[in-house]
Design an enzyme around this catalytic site. Sequence first.
Site, PDB file in Angstrom:
ATOM      1  N   GLU A 165       0.449  -0.604   0.282  1.00  0.00           N
ATOM      2  CA  GLU A 165       0.135  -0.078   0.143  1.00  0.00           C
ATOM      3  C   GLU A 165       0.622   1.071  -0.186  1.00  0.00           C
ATOM      4  OE1 GLU A 165      -2.849   0.091   3.508  1.00  0.00           O
ATOM      5  OE2 GLU A 165      -3.634  -2.340   2.172  1.00  0.00           O
ATOM      6  N   GLU A 363      -5.014  -8.274   1.261  1.00  0.00           N
ATOM      7  CA  GLU A 363      -5.332  -8.992   2.465  1.00  0.00           C
ATOM      8  C   GLU A 363      -6.777  -7.930   2.348  1.00  0.00           C
ATOM      9  OE1 GLU A 363      -4.159  -5.487   4.737  1.00  0.00           O
ATOM     10  OE2 GLU A 363      -2.172  -5.745   4.088  1.00  0.00           O
TER      11      GLU A 363
HETATM   12  C1  BGP Z   1      -4.406  -2.118   6.236  1.00  0.00           C
HETATM   13  C2  BGP Z   1      -2.606  -2.269   6.633  1.00  0.00           C
HETATM   14  C3  BGP Z   1      -2.245  -3.602   7.087  1.00  0.00           C
HETATM   15  C4  BGP Z   1      -3.774  -3.122   8.643  1.00  0.00           C
HETATM   16  C5  BGP Z   1      -5.205  -3.088   8.166  1.00  0.00           C
HETATM   17  C6  BGP Z   1      -5.517  -2.823   9.343  1.00  0.00           C
HETATM   18  O1  BGP Z   1      -3.956  -1.315   5.204  1.00  0.00           O
HETATM   19  O2  BGP Z   1      -2.008  -2.657   5.402  1.00  0.00           O
HETATM   20  O3  BGP Z   1      -1.371  -2.793   8.179  1.00  0.00           O
HETATM   21  O4  BGP Z   1      -3.148  -2.642   9.749  1.00  0.00           O
HETATM   22  O5  BGP Z   1      -5.064  -2.461   7.525  1.00  0.00           O
HETATM   23  O6  BGP Z   1      -6.228  -1.503   9.782  1.00  0.00           O
HETATM   24  P1  BGP Z   1      -6.916  -1.556  10.884  1.00  0.00           P
HETATM   25  O7  BGP Z   1      -6.144  -1.871  12.200  1.00  0.00           O
HETATM   26  O8  BGP Z   1      -6.351   0.711  11.100  1.00  0.00           O
HETATM   27  O9  BGP Z   1      -8.035  -1.311  11.108  1.00  0.00           O
END
Ligand code: BGP
Length: 458
Positions: A165, A363
């Site tokens: 990202e 993801e």
């Molecule tokens: C994504 C990132 C991850 C993770 C996820 C959840 O964008 O790649 O590293 O952190 O988001 O984010 P959050 O815990 O803020 O909901």
Amino acid sequence: MIQFPKDFLWGSSTSGVQTEGRVVGDGKGDNTWDHWFRIEPAKFHQEIGPETTSTFYQHVEEDLDLLVETGHTAFRTSIQWSRLIPDGDGAINPIALEFYERVFRGVKERGIQLFVNLYHFDLPMALEEKGGWTKRETVLAYERYARTCFEHFNHWVDRWITFNEPIVPVECGYFYQFHYPAVIDAKAGVQVAFNTQLASALAVKACHDVNPDKKIGIVLNLTPAYPRSQHPADVKAARIAELFQAKSFLDPAVKGTYPPELVEIIRHHDLLPEFLEEDLATIKNHTVDYLGVNYYQPLRVAAPKYLPHPDSPFFPEFYYDHYQMLGRKMNPHRGWEIYEKGVYDIAKNIQEHYGNIEWILTENGMGVEGEEKFLVDDTIQDDYRIDFIKGHLTELHRAIQEGANCKGYLVWTFIDCWSWLNSYKNRYGLVQLDLTDQNRHIKKSGYWFKELSQNNGF
Ligand code: BGP
């Protein structure tokens, strides 16, 4: 039953920073997160910093066994640059070399495909102090770091990833203040974006220099920008939002060129980055072999209501307002919209406009605050997460039936992990982490995920 193609990969993604933690004597150097937490701990949810992440460092074997128990056939993590090369550009830390070898060998010994990312928001602090990603020196240091990784770990790694990202550190570091250096500086942000893309292309080149057969990709958080209506002003807002949010990296990474309309906007605001003529050729000639796609929620936009104040610093939101669709489906535990069809739309976009390049959904997951409330008989009953995954897989499957070139699904994430300023606020794991004793308990979704993988569908 929804059946996925033969050899479809099932697994999860995580990152080094968010799981490993720090142990006295591990030789790790500071990255920007370590530094930021030290100087401004109150910014982090419940003041929990990066040194106390899920203690993977001490639980390697146990956690790798959990991958098997939850049906993984693929696993993605990242190397922490500041662990391997503590000052970013000097000597290798031998303890880190041994640690990552042990992790990667362990993954392979369990018959799991290994995806390794080189950069998940974690710049060594020594490089940040010299200007970080605004400087060409960081690009060149990253290239050397990448080459070091390929030379040492190629034996175990099935596929490499240059960045996770990359738009996020640009937005959060230079516009919205969720990442260090947390400044408001569009000019620096654009320079960082360009330098990151250049670094990615140089890593692709280095990877192929070391082994031409090894595949290397980039992970992008892609979502189509959905306009509020078909009014031309809303449609224009969506087109421009997508230029900033997705195409700024998608186009150069896959096609080797920047979208002319984006360049025009950047030029109009006098934000063009500094670069050498040869950099454009580097980006053109070293595009990725495959894509990783992260998807959590859609981007909905409308035409901006107001003209920006002439003294306001530049923001992409000069061109669009965020818009909350009436009647949207929500994940109330995280405050994010759930829109499963986004996966289908991403797949069609890649199929129709990006040469149907091979990709993995790297993801997708459901964050839940206060998840202990779903604990029954020692197991988190996360049926909502199973439904979330099923909904997205249904749309992914529909796209694959229509020819989309997606080869796997990696959930975020296998064990509850630390997440930047949100720390442990939102739990995403297939496995619950008890912060008081670091014990691991498989959630209902973890058992379900194993069946999903074994049946190659649901
Ligand atoms: C994504 C990132 C991850 C993770 C996820 C959840 O964008 O790649 O590293 O952190 O988001 O984010 P959050 O815990 O803020 O909901």
